[in-house]
Design an enzyme around this catalytic site. Structure first.
Site, PDB file in Angstrom:
ATOM      1  N   LYS A  12       0.721  -1.038   0.053  1.00  0.00           N
ATOM      2  CA  LYS A  12       0.001   0.118   0.053  1.00  0.00           C
ATOM      3  C   LYS A  12       0.888   1.633   0.070  1.00  0.00           C
ATOM      4  O   LYS A  12       2.434   0.913   0.241  1.00  0.00           O
ATOM      5  CB  LYS A  12      -0.826  -0.153   1.054  1.00  0.00           C
ATOM      6  CG  LYS A  12      -0.596  -0.370   2.670  1.00  0.00           C
ATOM      7  CD  LYS A  12      -1.300  -0.017   4.031  1.00  0.00           C
ATOM      8  CE  LYS A  12      -0.116  -0.076   4.956  1.00  0.00           C
ATOM      9  NZ  LYS A  12      -1.566   0.045   5.874  1.00  0.00           N
TER      10      LYS A  12
ATOM     11  N   TYR B  18      14.452  32.245   3.169  1.00  0.00           N
ATOM     12  CA  TYR B  18      13.538  32.530   3.105  1.00  0.00           C
ATOM     13  C   TYR B  18      13.622  32.621   5.264  1.00  0.00           C
ATOM     14  O   TYR B  18      13.988  32.014   5.327  1.00  0.00           O
ATOM     15  CB  TYR B  18      12.855  32.151   3.055  1.00  0.00           C
ATOM     16  CG  TYR B  18      11.513  31.169   1.653  1.00  0.00           C
ATOM     17  CD1 TYR B  18      11.428  32.438   1.025  1.00  0.00           C
ATOM     18  CD2 TYR B  18      12.188  30.576   0.697  1.00  0.00           C
ATOM     19  CE1 TYR B  18      11.614  32.785  -0.606  1.00  0.00           C
ATOM     20  CE2 TYR B  18      11.716  30.251  -0.379  1.00  0.00           C
ATOM     21  CZ  TYR B  18      11.214  31.158  -1.443  1.00  0.00           C
ATOM     22  OH  TYR B  18      11.356  31.388  -2.926  1.00  0.00           O
TER      23      TYR B  18
END
Length: 831
Positions: free
Chosen positions: A496, A726
């Site tokens: 999965k 940033y």
């Protein structure tokens, strides 16, 4: 296992080296390295600067010093680094010095050593002997195919005092090499697998090559071989290479031998081999049907008989032999293609192996091979390419693209879609990308043809961040968990969430090839993709959604039923589709809630569930299962055992009302290792397949599957006081060198690793993240490291564990793996 520390003056004496020891307080040596990319314990590593055909090891000394290595074996004093302190051992020839050192090291151990040589099958026989004997011995063996003049010394250096059996392979390409390897391996038992045409060009005749290979066994106590190879048998008897004390163990299908092979009965997925040994009828079964595997298995059988392993033990273990992965890599290609790259070898044997690997890939029906001339075969050209043509036909290849003058001259033998080019440049000049669509492409060429350029051209274009998936490690981990299971216990493997980020159909193909019993996915669309990719194993869907029921029925995907609502809706979908119960009821899987409090039927709902299922003529119970809450945490073991007891009670109550077998499973990866008494009929393997375990002891036995890599895009010099990234979160406290690497949070790198929390590996050294992790980029402080733009950077892998990343971000490895975005290219390696 621990390796003794060797002082440099001791090593210098063995190698008759001139020692220049600028760091006399050095801790000692445990590792020998020849590859600057493979530094593990830098401070305990001794680098041999080997001058080879392609590289001069002296050119990498500065890089290795930057990675922390301080000890070097060199052949020229001008390679001593100016201005820094290190230790140097100066010799005439670095390779000869390493061989001399490891030959001396081998003499320190009085243990049985199995030496293996032959034209083909060396690695497989070695790995199968390891599989067959590892329960009885503490074995050290050659890594991968380390059988060369460099690989053998590195293999032998792995021996430690804990080992009581060694298995080493030896390969040669020209006369005079085997005597050198014999001194290093000094085998006590020999296995001569066969003789073939590889490297024929370097030997005047076949007998010369046989005599050269036979030198490995000149002092063994026992030599095992197949006497049907007349050249080998004649050389053993008549050439005088072996010392008189050497005795032999032979097997044969044609002549009298110690092991006389009788009937060989091939079935669809297995082969029975019958034989007579010491006037007793014996037999084995192996899960293979090809001739090479049968021959390799008989060599292993012969050795186990010589070692007096009990016949019933041999029989049991032979049936469990698993395939040995080869040196192949698979990548996503252009136009939904899969590209398998194999330029390791160009003989017929390796071509067969590569074609077999291509046939394991079920995602595409069309199969194309780009094949160069086969060099150094020693065969008549027409005869060789007639054999190649027959092989391609046998392996159902759809299209051939031949590159080279020889294969072009013999194109008449190939009865399939085909194009030919004189060389790689010619092919690339005329390359039509639109001619490759929805197919598996095997690129198979001799190194001199430079097929890596073709591989790059046909790969799906992506940025330079990649997730390497080691399929060998997948197989290793799978086999380790299998070894913990009772013979009758089935194995369901979870694929999965894009197989925990590693790629769904690629991993599923491996699991199908290695005979997992079941797969499990989270949602139906994952299962549909697996079916479209040729996966035929039963597949359980753990989160079945009502809108996907029709697709599940069409693709034979088996739903988890966890509530009466899901049961009712799925039954109605079966009726609506007109499913005929006479053709067989549809399999479903029932989940019981034994403590997770997430999904599943409670104990109080059991009676109603039984009544409803008894009255349902469309559904058959394939299995009942439950989820353990904390099987990896010892402090919750009492709760775990209570869960197991409740599951046993509930499942027995339900199963007693049905007259057909119903599988039961509750154990997950950590449960398999910690609660073996609760295996029931099946277990579920998830994160353990990817090398993640619950304890340090278990972790050491597993291999990490995934390595996340990127590269340096740009390097900048930053002054003290300047800010990086940033919001000016990163501040240079001193002058520093920063590297911008091409990975960010859009690739799955957590922003929680910003500002020094996270680190990466550059040239073997840990470097911190500086500033904030950006969407597509991250900055690192690489001050003092001699990196360049384009240098590889490890985000996590063997040397920098994903467990560390998870701890730094306050999460679990599951989240780290599944968070790697699909824009990160997956590259699959099969050694």
């Amino acid at each position: 296992m621990s390796h003794r520390l060797f002082q440099l003056d001791e090593i210098a004496a063995v190698m008759h080296a001139e020692a220049v020891l600028q760091l006399p307080a050095h801790p000692g040596i445990t590792q020998l390295i020849t590859d600057s990319r493979k530094v593990v314990s830098a401070d305990q590593s001794l680098f041999f600067a080997i001058n080879g055909d392609r590289h001069d090891g002296h050119e990498f000394i500065a890089d290795l010093y930057g990675a922390g290595v301080r000890s070097f074996v060199i052949t020229r004093k001008e390679s001593i680094l100016p201005g820094v302190e290190a230790n140097y051992l100066i010799v005439k020839d670095a390779l000869e010095a390493m061989q001399q050192l490891t030959a001396w090291y081998r003499k320190q151990f009085q243990v049985p050593v199995i030496g293996i040589t032959g034209s083909n099958g060396k690695t497989i026989v070695k790995e199968w002997l390891y599989q067959l004997l590892r329960e009885d011995f503490n074995i050290v063996r050659s890594p991968k195919s380390y059988n060369s003049q460099v690989g053998v010394p590195l293999s032998v250096w792995q021996i430690t005092a804990e080992n009581n059996l060694c298995i080493f392979e030896a390969g040669i390409s020209k006369e005079g090499e085997m005597s050198l390897l014999e001194k290093i391996i000094h085998p006590t038992i020999g296995v001569f697998t066969n003789i073939g045409t590889a490297h024929d060009e370097n030997f005047s005749d076949l007998q010369l090559k046989i005599r050269e290979k036979l030198k490995l066994f000149k002092q063994v106590s026992k030599l095992i071989y197949c006497r049907d190879y007349a050249g080998i048998h004649d050389a053993v008897l008549n050439d005088g290479i072996l010392e008189p004390s050497v005795s032999v163990f032979t097997w044969s299908r044609k002549s009298r031998a110690d092991l006389q092979i009788g009937r060989v009965n091939r079935k669809e997925h297995e082969t029975e081999v019958q034989g007579i040994y010491k006037n007793e009828f014996i037999s084995i079964r192996i899960p293979f049907t090809d001739d090479a595997s049968i021959e390799n298995a008989i060599h292993c059988w012969s050795l186990m008989l010589f070692l007096e392993v009990a016949p019933d033990v041999i029989t049991e273990r032979m049936e469990l032999l698993s395939p040995v992965a080869m040196r192949l890599e698979m990548k996503e290609g252009i136009n939904n293609c899969s590209v398998i790259n194999d330029s390791y070898n160009s003989d017929l044997g390796s071509l067969t192996i590569a074609l077999d690997f291509m046939n394991q890939q079920k995602q595409h029906r069309k199969k194309t091979i780009i094949l160069s001339d086969i060099l150094q075969s020693g065969k008549d050209e027409k005869f060789l390419y007639r054999q190649v043509a027959d092989l391609l036909q046998q392996k159902d290849v759809t299209r051939l693209i031949g590159i080279g003058g020889a294969i072009q001259r013999q194109q008449e033998f190939f009865n399939l879609e085909k194009q030919f080019y004189k060389d790689t440049d010619d092919f690339l000049a005329e390359l039509n990308y639109g001619a490759f669509n929805n197919e598996t492409i095997l690129i198979k060429g001799a190194r001199s043809f430079g097929f890596e350029r073709i591989s790059r051209a046909l790969q799906q274009k992506a940025h330079e961040t990649i997730l390497e998936i080691n399929l060998n490690a997948i197989v290793h981990n799978l086999n380790l968990f299998k070894s913990r299971l009772k013979p009758e216990t089935k194995l369901m493997v979870m694929v999965k969430a894009f197989s925990y980020g590693s790629g769904s159909f690629e991993i599923a193909n491996v699991l199908q090839f290695h005979r997992a019993d079941y797969l499990a996915v989270a949602y139906a669309d994952e299962g549909v993709e697996l079916r479209k990719s040729g996966i035929t194993l039963p597949i359980m869907v753990m989160n079945p959604e009502e809108q996907s029921f029709d697709a599940m029925i069409s693709y034979k995907l088996e739903p988890e039923i966890y509530s009466f609502r899901v049961l009712n809706h799925f039954t109605e979908a079966l009726r609506r589709r007109g499913v005929d119960p006479g053709a067989g009821r549809f399999p479903v899987h029932l989940e019981f809630d034994t403590g997770m409090k997430r999904l599943g039927f409670e104990e109080g709902e059991l009676n109603e569930l039984i009544v409803r299922l008894k009255n349902n003529k469309l559904i058959r119970i394939a299995s009942v299962f439950s989820h353990l809450v904390a099987s990896d945490e010892q402090e919750h073991d009492v709760f775990t055992r209570n869960q197991i007891d409740l599951f046993k009670k509930m499942s027995e109550s339900l199963i007693s009302h049905f007259n057909y077998p119903v599988l039961r499973h509750i154990l997950n990866s950590s449960g398999i290792l910690r609660f073996p008494e609760a295996q029931f009929d099946m277990v579920r393997l998830g994160i353990g397949l990817h090398g993640i375990a619950a304890t340090v002891h278990e972790q050491r036995q597993l291999q990490m599957v995934a390595t996340l890599k990127t590269t340096i895009s740009q390097i900048k010099q930053v002054k003290a006081g300047e800010t990086i990234g940033y919001s000016r979160k990163g501040v240079a406290l001193k002058d520093m060198t920063i590297a911008t690497v091409g990975i960010g949070y859009a690739d799955g790198l957590s922003r929680r690793l910003s500002n020094g929390v996270g680190r990466m590996l550059v040239l073997g050294q840990y470097v911190p993240v500086i500033g904030s992790v950006c969407m597509d980029m991250t900055m690192l402080d690489i001050s003092g490291i001699p990196a360049r733009e384009g240098t590889e950077v490890i985000v996590f892998g063997q040397e920098l564990s994903i467990l560390d990343i998870a701890a730094q971000t306050g999460t679990i490895p599951y989240e780290v793996l599944t968070g790697i975005s699909e824009r990160v290219k997956r590259v699959y390696f099969h050694e």
